[in-house]
Design an enzyme around this catalytic site. Sequence first.
Site, PDB file in Angstrom:
ATOM      1  N   ILE A 172       0.863  -1.165   0.000  1.00 29.60           N
ATOM      2  CA  ILE A 172       0.000   0.000   0.000  1.00 29.60           C
ATOM      3  C   ILE A 172       0.906   1.223   0.000  1.00 29.60           C
ATOM      4  CG2 ILE A 172      -2.038  -1.060   1.057  1.00 29.60           C
ATOM      5  CD1 ILE A 172      -1.218  -0.009   3.730  1.00 29.60           C
ATOM      6  N   ASP A 173       0.415   2.331  -0.513  1.00 29.09           N
ATOM      7  CA  ASP A 173       1.243   3.514  -0.689  1.00 29.09           C
ATOM      8  C   ASP A 173       1.758   4.058   0.638  1.00 29.09           C
ATOM      9  OD1 ASP A 173       0.700   3.395  -3.415  1.00 29.09           O
ATOM     10  OD2 ASP A 173      -1.054   4.699  -3.247  1.00 29.09           O
ATOM     11  N   LYS A 174       2.823   4.822   0.550  1.00 27.71           N
ATOM     12  CA  LYS A 174       3.444   5.424   1.734  1.00 27.71           C
ATOM     13  C   LYS A 174       2.417   6.137   2.614  1.00 27.71           C
ATOM     14  CE  LYS A 174       6.521   9.192   3.058  1.00 27.71           C
ATOM     15  NZ  LYS A 174       7.330  10.342   2.571  1.00 27.71           N
ATOM     16  N   ARG A 193      -6.937   5.445  -5.970  1.00 30.58           N
ATOM     17  CA  ARG A 193      -6.653   6.858  -6.225  1.00 30.58           C
ATOM     18  C   ARG A 193      -6.972   7.226  -7.674  1.00 30.58           C
ATOM     19  NH1 ARG A 193      -0.609   7.402  -4.093  1.00 30.58           N
ATOM     20  NH2 ARG A 193      -0.977   9.637  -4.428  1.00 30.58           N
TER      21      ARG A 193
END
Length: 302
Positions: free
Chosen positions: A136-138, A236
């Site tokens: 998962i993204d930062k 997103r």
Amino acid sequence: MKDMYRVIESDQSKRIDKLLAEVIEDVSRSQVQSWLKEDYVQVNGMFVKSNYKVQEGDEINWVVPETKPMDLAAENIDIDIVYEDEDVVVVNKPSGMVVHPSAGHDNGTLVNALLYHCQDLSGINGVERPGIVHRIDKDTSGLLMVAKNDKAHESLVQQLVDKSVERKYLAIVHGMISHEYGTIDAPIGRDPKERQRMAVVNEGREAVTHFQVLEHFKDFSYVECKLETGRTHQIRVHLRYINHPLAGDPKYGPRKTLDLNGQALHAKSIGFEHPRSGEWLHFQANPPEEFTKALHYLRNKS
């Protein structure tokens, strides 16, 4: 590794260091600048400087210099381990933490923390991504499953391929979504105009996101998203595609937004079949304080 790119009309007059940072995946502008300085990049057979402005039709050739494998350090970083046994670990990752080391992030990652807390991690993804099955993204918080051995890793990856893993996210998005339920079925690939972003493109890979609106506010909506596939930046990109980008998203959202340190996206639950026992496991994690404060603000404002 040698590669080539021919400059197209929309690239006209861009600095070469900026263009290559967009074209080459997972490479920073500073890395490109060092390549140019050390003569790893040529334009039409000539070495150029970082400030060279490309022209349509230019042929850019570059050689990626060999890098030594990262010497990953186990770091005593506090992490929220929701579940652990001899095969798998489920972690509630905080927003702001990178999952695994990469250029510009060689320490302080979830992998560094995992190496300290549990020494046995699968090696299928090599020394730089031990145990990592999915990411998962930062700036996205929430649940990740991690494999502690190769057999578990193979099982979890196959479940992702078979779309049998259940992954649900909570999100705050711009605008009032008119439908209570919906499915976004739109292929995702590299954005041809901005190579550091993903976009809905005809030649992209299959991507499916289901959503349910939980609450409506004046200028925002609170939604739950369920992933059927797991493409890079999928939620997103899909929410931007339907004109409801995530609040606080610096890459895909508007500048005027909620006061957040990154996108309002939280991986709230994950369910999968245990790779050894076959038992169905399901875990949930509440969103972080910053997320709940934003919801509280919207509820009071409405």
